[in-house]
Design a protein around this motif. Structure first.
Motif, PDB file in Angstrom:
ATOM      1  N   MET A   1       0.856  -1.211   0.000  1.00  0.00           N
ATOM      2  CA  MET A   1       0.000   0.000   0.000  1.00  0.00           C
ATOM      3  C   MET A   1       0.879   1.244   0.000  1.00  0.00           C
ATOM      4  SD  MET A   1      -3.283   1.435   0.769  1.00  0.00           S
ATOM      5  CE  MET A   1      -4.241  -0.040   1.047  1.00  0.00           C
ATOM      6  N   SER A   2       0.518   2.244  -0.836  1.00  0.00           N
ATOM      7  CA  SER A   2       1.297   3.489  -0.942  1.00  0.00           C
ATOM      8  C   SER A   2       1.241   4.264   0.371  1.00  0.00           C
ATOM      9  CB  SER A   2       0.702   4.355  -2.044  1.00  0.00           C
ATOM     10  OG  SER A   2      -0.654   4.595  -1.763  1.00  0.00           O
ATOM     11  N   SER A   3       2.226   5.176   0.558  1.00  0.00           N
ATOM     12  CA  SER A   3       2.153   6.000   1.773  1.00  0.00           C
ATOM     13  C   SER A   3       1.409   7.299   1.461  1.00  0.00           C
ATOM     14  CB  SER A   3       3.553   6.251   2.341  1.00  0.00           C
ATOM     15  OG  SER A   3       4.325   6.884   1.371  1.00  0.00           O
ATOM     16  N   LEU A   4       1.030   7.996   2.529  1.00  0.00           N
ATOM     17  CA  LEU A   4       0.187   9.182   2.400  1.00  0.00           C
ATOM     18  C   LEU A   4       1.039  10.378   1.960  1.00  0.00           C
ATOM     19  CD1 LEU A   4      -2.823   9.736   3.117  1.00  0.00           C
ATOM     20  CD2 LEU A   4      -2.046  10.440   5.376  1.00  0.00           C
ATOM     21  N   SER A   5       0.697  11.014   0.816  1.00  0.00           N
ATOM     22  CA  SER A   5       1.475  12.175   0.349  1.00  0.00           C
ATOM     23  C   SER A   5       1.141  13.384   1.224  1.00  0.00           C
ATOM     24  CB  SER A   5       1.107  12.487  -1.101  1.00  0.00           C
ATOM     25  OG  SER A   5      -0.208  13.017  -1.153  1.00  0.00           O
ATOM     26  N   PRO A   6       2.017  14.415   1.253  1.00  0.00           N
ATOM     27  CA  PRO A   6       1.709  15.614   2.054  1.00  0.00           C
ATOM     28  C   PRO A   6       0.366  16.226   1.646  1.00  0.00           C
ATOM     29  CG  PRO A   6       3.979  15.676   1.275  1.00  0.00           C
ATOM     30  CD  PRO A   6       3.345  14.478   0.623  1.00  0.00           C
ATOM     31  N   ALA A  11      -5.376  17.185   2.889  1.00  0.00           N
ATOM     32  CA  ALA A  11      -6.766  17.069   2.432  1.00  0.00           C
ATOM     33  C   ALA A  11      -7.615  16.290   3.443  1.00  0.00           C
ATOM     34  CB  ALA A  11      -6.813  16.390   1.065  1.00  0.00           C
ATOM     35  N   ILE A  12      -7.084  15.181   3.929  1.00  0.00           N
ATOM     36  CA  ILE A  12      -7.903  14.338   4.825  1.00  0.00           C
ATOM     37  C   ILE A  12      -8.026  14.980   6.212  1.00  0.00           C
ATOM     38  CG2 ILE A  12      -6.071  12.757   5.667  1.00  0.00           C
ATOM     39  CD1 ILE A  12      -9.603  11.695   4.636  1.00  0.00           C
ATOM     40  N   THR A  13      -6.933  15.632   6.678  1.00  0.00           N
ATOM     41  CA  THR A  13      -7.037  16.239   8.017  1.00  0.00           C
ATOM     42  C   THR A  13      -7.914  17.498   7.967  1.00  0.00           C
ATOM     43  OG1 THR A  13      -4.889  17.316   7.715  1.00  0.00           O
ATOM     44  CG2 THR A  13      -4.913  15.272   8.992  1.00  0.00           C
ATOM     45  N   LEU A  31       0.001   7.749  12.457  1.00  0.00           N
ATOM     46  CA  LEU A  31      -1.251   7.163  12.957  1.00  0.00           C
ATOM     47  C   LEU A  31      -2.360   7.283  11.900  1.00  0.00           C
ATOM     48  CD1 LEU A  31      -2.595   7.227  16.408  1.00  0.00           C
ATOM     49  CD2 LEU A  31      -4.003   8.472  14.804  1.00  0.00           C
ATOM     50  N   VAL A  32      -2.470   8.471  11.288  1.00  0.00           N
ATOM     51  CA  VAL A  32      -3.499   8.687  10.257  1.00  0.00           C
ATOM     52  C   VAL A  32      -3.263   7.694   9.113  1.00  0.00           C
ATOM     53  CG1 VAL A  32      -4.316  10.321   8.503  1.00  0.00           C
ATOM     54  CG2 VAL A  32      -3.861  11.117  10.837  1.00  0.00           C
ATOM     55  N   GLN A  33      -1.995   7.594   8.689  1.00  0.00           N
ATOM     56  CA  GLN A  33      -1.688   6.692   7.568  1.00  0.00           C
ATOM     57  C   GLN A  33      -2.062   5.247   7.889  1.00  0.00           C
ATOM     58  OE1 GLN A  33       1.917   7.265   5.265  1.00  0.00           O
ATOM     59  NE2 GLN A  33       2.431   5.119   5.618  1.00  0.00           N
ATOM     60  N   SER A  34      -1.662   4.769   9.080  1.00  0.00           N
ATOM     61  CA  SER A  34      -1.930   3.350   9.360  1.00  0.00           C
ATOM     62  C   SER A  34      -3.436   3.097   9.494  1.00  0.00           C
ATOM     63  CB  SER A  34      -1.158   2.880  10.594  1.00  0.00           C
ATOM     64  OG  SER A  34      -1.734   3.461  11.729  1.00  0.00           O
ATOM     65  N   LEU A  72     -10.294   8.022  13.060  1.00  0.00           N
ATOM     66  CA  LEU A  72      -9.367   9.106  13.382  1.00  0.00           C
ATOM     67  C   LEU A  72      -9.611   9.730  14.761  1.00  0.00           C
ATOM     68  CD1 LEU A  72      -8.959  10.869   9.914  1.00  0.00           C
ATOM     69  CD2 LEU A  72      -7.565   9.083  10.954  1.00  0.00           C
ATOM     70  N   THR A  73     -10.682   9.336  15.438  1.00  0.00           N
ATOM     71  CA  THR A  73     -10.903   9.890  16.779  1.00  0.00           C
ATOM     72  C   THR A  73     -10.138   9.040  17.808  1.00  0.00           C
ATOM     73  OG1 THR A  73     -12.961   8.643  16.872  1.00  0.00           O
ATOM     74  CG2 THR A  73     -13.163  10.972  16.405  1.00  0.00           C
TER      75      THR A  73
END
Ligand SMILES: C[S@@+](CC[C@H](N)C(=O)[O-])C[C@H]1O[C@@H](n2cnc3c(N)ncnc32)[C@H](O)[C@@H]1O
Length: 272
Positions: A1-6, A11-13, A31-34, A72-73
């Motif tokens: 699985m790819s990692s989260l780009s900046p 965008a997600i946060t 944590l967000v990525q995993s 994410l909580t």
């Protein structure tokens, strides 16, 4: 699985901030990525950044959005956390009983305003069952996350979450799991019946709730910026009875908020 780009992280946060009011900083990137990787994989998307792109464009289902918010909580909690509040609650419930709910006080009502998986609300229930017995009392538990609200309703917990619960309360209010439930405890039915759980986002207008004698709003304000924190507390104290009290977490001072609240003890505020 790819990692989260900046870009995807921002965008997600940002999306999560718009929904929950919580700002996740760079320190939470891993944590967000995993947490998102697992959801993306479960939904059959192998590229995490494509998954995020679809999410922010509204191309995924409402259920998936709820799952992302749930993931994410931070739901860390346990029974009788920050015991000074439960001692204060016991005194107030005792005084309520002594006056027979005089002055139109009637039913003793408590709200656990970020109840997570329910340990806080059931700790309150044990204190009220002890001090008020069969007199009228009810607890409302609310949380943003649907997953924790569902598990709170079940009232089934790993035993170690009750490490700060007295033996007397464990004996009177909990059932010890056996066989496949070994190592778990179940809150007794009579107590579960007194606690109502529902979803509520503190960042939005609140659902219909009664006026409360005591409101627990603990270990949630810490995640908000000053203006969101003020807006939440302002909305929440509208649900306090005259003379009622609000308990934030001991690390969450309300002093700078300039709201009609009087500090009467550490982390105990009365509506002024
Ligand atoms: C760390 S737990 C605190 C649980 C409990 N009050 C305690 O002190 O042990 C924080 C809870 O706040 C909830 N939460 C976060 N943002 C929220 C929001 N905007 N509205 C309602 N609940 C929220 C989370 O889902 C989580 O269950």
């Amino acid at each position: 699985m790819s990692s989260l780009s900046p870009q995807s992280f921002t965008a997600i946060t940002d999306l999560f901030h718009r929904i929950s009011g919580i700002r996740l900083t760079e320190a939470k990137r891993a944590l967000v990525q995993s947490r998102l990787q697992k959801l993306a994989a479960d939904s059959g998307e192998s590229d995490l950044n494509v998954f995020v792109q679809k999410m922010v464009r509204g191309q995924l289902s409402e259920d998936m959005l709820v799952s992302v918010v749930d993931k994410l909580t931070t739901n860390e909690t346990y029974f009788f956390r920050e015991p000074a509040h439960f001692e204060d609650l016991a005194r107030r419930a005792g005084a309520h009983r002594a006056t027979g709910g005089a002055g139109g006080a009637g039913e003793f009502l408590v709200w656990s305003g970020a109840s997570s998986s329910g340990e806080e609300a059931y700790s309150i229930a044990m204190v009220l069952a002890d001090k008020l017995g069969t007199a009228p009392w009810t607890i409302h538990g609310t949380d943003l996350s649907t997953t924790v609200v569902d598990s709170a309703r079940q009232g089934l917990y790993p035993m170690e979450r009750a490490r700060d619960t007295s033996k007397d309360y464990l004996r009177r209010f909990c059932l010890r799991g056996e066989g496949p439930y070994e190592g778990q405890l179940l809150i007794m039915k009579e107590l579960r019946a007194r606690v109502k759980f529902q979803c509520a986002n503190l960042m939005q207008p609140l659902p219909a709730l009664p006026l409360f004698d005591v409101i627990f709003l603990r270990n949630v304000l810490i995640y908000f910026d000053a203006s969101a924190k003020r807006a939440i507390v302002e909305r929440v104290i509208e649900r306090l009875k005259p003379g009622g009290v609000l308990y934030p977490g001991h690390a969450e001072s309300l002093a700078a908020l300039d709201l009609p609240l009087k500090a009467i003890a550490p982390a105990i505020y009365q509506h002024a």
